[in-house]
Design an enzyme around this catalytic site. Structure first.
Site, PDB file in Angstrom:
ATOM      1  N   LYS A   1       1.389  -0.410  15.115  1.00 17.66           N
ATOM      2  CA  LYS A   1       2.813  -0.417  15.466  1.00 17.66           C
ATOM      3  C   LYS A   1       3.269  -1.645  16.267  1.00 17.66           C
ATOM      4  O   LYS A   1       4.478  -1.882  16.384  1.00 17.66           O
ATOM      5  CB  LYS A   1       3.140   0.849  16.292  1.00 17.66           C
TER       6      LYS A   1
ATOM      7  N   TYR B   1      -9.280   5.039   7.662  1.00 17.85           N
ATOM      8  CA  TYR B   1      -9.501   5.347   9.085  1.00 17.85           C
ATOM      9  C   TYR B   1     -10.567   6.445   9.131  1.00 17.85           C
ATOM     10  O   TYR B   1     -10.386   7.490   8.497  1.00 17.85           O
ATOM     11  CB  TYR B   1      -8.226   5.904   9.723  1.00 17.85           C
TER      12      TYR B   1
ATOM     13  N   HIS C   1       0.850  -1.195   0.000  1.00 15.28           N
ATOM     14  CA  HIS C   1       0.000   0.000   0.000  1.00 15.28           C
ATOM     15  C   HIS C   1       0.881   1.238   0.000  1.00 15.28           C
ATOM     16  O   HIS C   1       1.705   1.409   0.893  1.00 15.28           O
ATOM     17  CB  HIS C   1      -0.877   0.040   1.255  1.00 15.28           C
TER      18      HIS C   1
ATOM     19  N   TYR D   1       3.949   6.555  10.160  1.00 15.63           N
ATOM     20  CA  TYR D   1       3.185   5.368   9.785  1.00 15.63           C
ATOM     21  C   TYR D   1       4.070   4.330   9.093  1.00 15.63           C
ATOM     22  O   TYR D   1       4.006   3.130   9.392  1.00 15.63           O
ATOM     23  CB  TYR D   1       1.992   5.757   8.895  1.00 15.63           C
TER      24      TYR D   1
ATOM     25  N   PRO E   1      -3.997  -0.204  18.868  1.00 17.93           N
ATOM     26  CA  PRO E   1      -3.762  -0.672  17.493  1.00 17.93           C
ATOM     27  C   PRO E   1      -3.852   0.410  16.406  1.00 17.93           C
ATOM     28  O   PRO E   1      -3.426   0.165  15.276  1.00 17.93           O
ATOM     29  CB  PRO E   1      -4.854  -1.724  17.280  1.00 17.93           C
TER      30      PRO E   1
HETATM   31  C1  PHB Z   1      -5.536  -4.652  10.634  1.00 20.09           C
HETATM   32  O1  PHB Z   1      -5.656  -4.831   9.410  1.00 20.09           O
HETATM   33  O2  PHB Z   1      -5.762  -5.540  11.457  1.00 20.09           O
HETATM   34  C2  PHB Z   1      -5.172  -3.304  11.138  1.00 20.09           C
HETATM   35  C3  PHB Z   1      -4.813  -2.316  10.239  1.00 20.09           C
HETATM   36  C4  PHB Z   1      -4.459  -1.065  10.708  1.00 20.09           C
HETATM   37  C5  PHB Z   1      -4.478  -0.806  12.061  1.00 20.09           C
HETATM   38  C6  PHB Z   1      -4.830  -1.791  12.960  1.00 20.09           C
HETATM   39  C7  PHB Z   1      -5.176  -3.052  12.500  1.00 20.09           C
HETATM   40  O3  PHB Z   1      -4.160   0.436  12.503  1.00 20.09           O
END
Ligand code: PHB
Length: 377
Positions: free
Chosen positions: A280, A184, A57, A368, A276
């Site tokens: 990280k 997000y 990505h 990130y 989460p």
């Molecule tokens: C996930 O795909 O499980 C995932 C992706 C991004 C995050 C947390 C979990 O910030």
């Protein structure tokens, strides 16, 4: 990963794991790898399946107020992230370990560690038989609930933590991801995250209460809430499909300092936990073991403990930056409990700023994709 890196440097290790092999390869956990993890796996010969199946990505979307804006990691930092399940990484590393014939024991219990400042010893039970292992170094890679951190003598560790007044309800669904990149989203009903595991599996999360009862969330309610929190005015929304896994993820920030006592070294979740948001956790654990593998091999090369003694300080510099980033992403993207209209408007203004200023986008992007790792030369 530590066992793998040590093997490549000719250092013997014994890996003991409390759970069964099936449990560790099946249990779905994190899914986003920073570039340094991908590069390390490829460079050390365990990246073939990751290169075939991992989804690269080049950016991420932030949604708020009905719109979504993209942060272009590739353009801003020259780096990317890769979606590949943590349990798939574990599977590849188990295969690599097996190929070396070095010891790897599952379903081990009654584990204890001792002799930490002089002659380290690990005791454990396997198939009802007691074992005692003397060694030079013990790596406590046994997670937040493991036995290594509590084995530090009283008064050595200081713990710093923050518990959040919300959690994530996560699902996996047989549905083709409707966006190539993560989304997000903050709405006045709370946070939601769109992610994926493969071209056929979507991973989705909803902000919920920490004591949320999963039984109160039949599939129709989950889909309706996800659609409300993720749909944007441009017509984008997640594809739906049969849900095949559901769970609640608690949110906590935690750091224990220092990460060393004598010859016991903590790595990953045994020393630190991040919420989460920002993905990280696994990436920090890999960064720890890179530094530790380097320090252990220097110890065998030169007899010097200088790099081992610098381990905790070296790791903590970067860990605190990742803690800050995870806390910041979490605070910016979740609805406060109790809800406060001032805070919500401030968060929307922050998202608007972060996604429209090049400086704002860069600060999110470089954190990130992962900050540089300092392995002292
Ligand atoms: C996930 O795909 O499980 C995932 C992706 C991004 C995050 C947390 C979990 O910030």
């Amino acid at each position: 990963m530590l066992g793998h890196l040590l093997h490549r440097r000719g250092v013997d290790s014994v890996i003991i794991e409390n759970r069964s092999e099936e449990y560790v390869v099946e249990r779905v956990r994190a899914g986003v790898l920073e570039q340094h993890v991908v590069d390390l796996m490829i460079e050390t010969g365990v990246g073939a399946r990751l290169q075939r199946e991992g989804l690269r990505h080049d950016g991420v979307w932030l949604a708020f107020g009905g719109i979504r804006r993209r942060i272009d990691f590739a353009e801003l930092t020259g780096k990317a992230i890769t979606v590949y399940g943590q349990n798939e990484v574990v599977r590849d590393l188990i295969d690599a370990r097996r190929a070396t014939s070095r010891p790897l024991h599952f379903e081990v219990d009654h584990v204890s560690v001792g002799g930490l400042d002089s002659n380290p010893v690990v005791r454990y039970r396997k198939d009802g038989k007691e074992h005692e292992l003397t060694c030079d170094v013990i790596a406590g890679c046994d997670g937040f609930h493991g036995i290594c951190r509590p084995s530090f003598p009283p008064g050595v560790l200081t713990a710093f933590d923050r518990v959040y007044p919300f959690a994530w309800l996560g699902i996996l669904a047989h549905a083709a991801p409707s966006s190539e990149e993560l989304v997000y989203s903050l709405t006045d009903r709370g946070f939601a995250l769109f992610s994926m595991r493969s071209p056929k599996v979507t991973r989705l999360y909803l902000q919920c209460a920490p004591d949320e009862d999963i039984e109160a969330w039949p599939d129709e309610r989950i889909w309706s809430e996800l659609e409300t929190r993720l749909s944007t005015r441009d017509g984008w929304k997640p594809n739906t499909g049969p849900i095949f896994q559901k769970g609640i993820t608690p949110m906590r920030s935690f750091v224990a300092e220092p990460m060393q006592f004598g010859r016991l070294f903590l790595a990953g979740d045994s020393a630190h936990i991040v919420p989460p948001t920002g993905a990280k956790g696994l990436n920090l654990a890999v960064a720890d073991v890179r530094v530790l593998a380097d320090a252990i091999s220097r110890f065998y090369d030169s007899g010097s403990e200088t790099a081992l003694d610098a381990y905790s300080h070296t790791c903590l510099q970067r860990i605190w930056k990742a803690q800050r980033f995870s806390w910041w992403m979490t605070s910016m993207l979740h609805l406060g409990v109790p809800h406060n209209g001032f805070d919500y408007r401030r968060q929307i203004a922050e998202l608007d700023y972060i996604t429209s200023s090049r400086a704002g986008m860069t600060t999110l992007a470089e954190n990130y994709v992962g900050l540089p790792i300092d392995t002292p030369r």
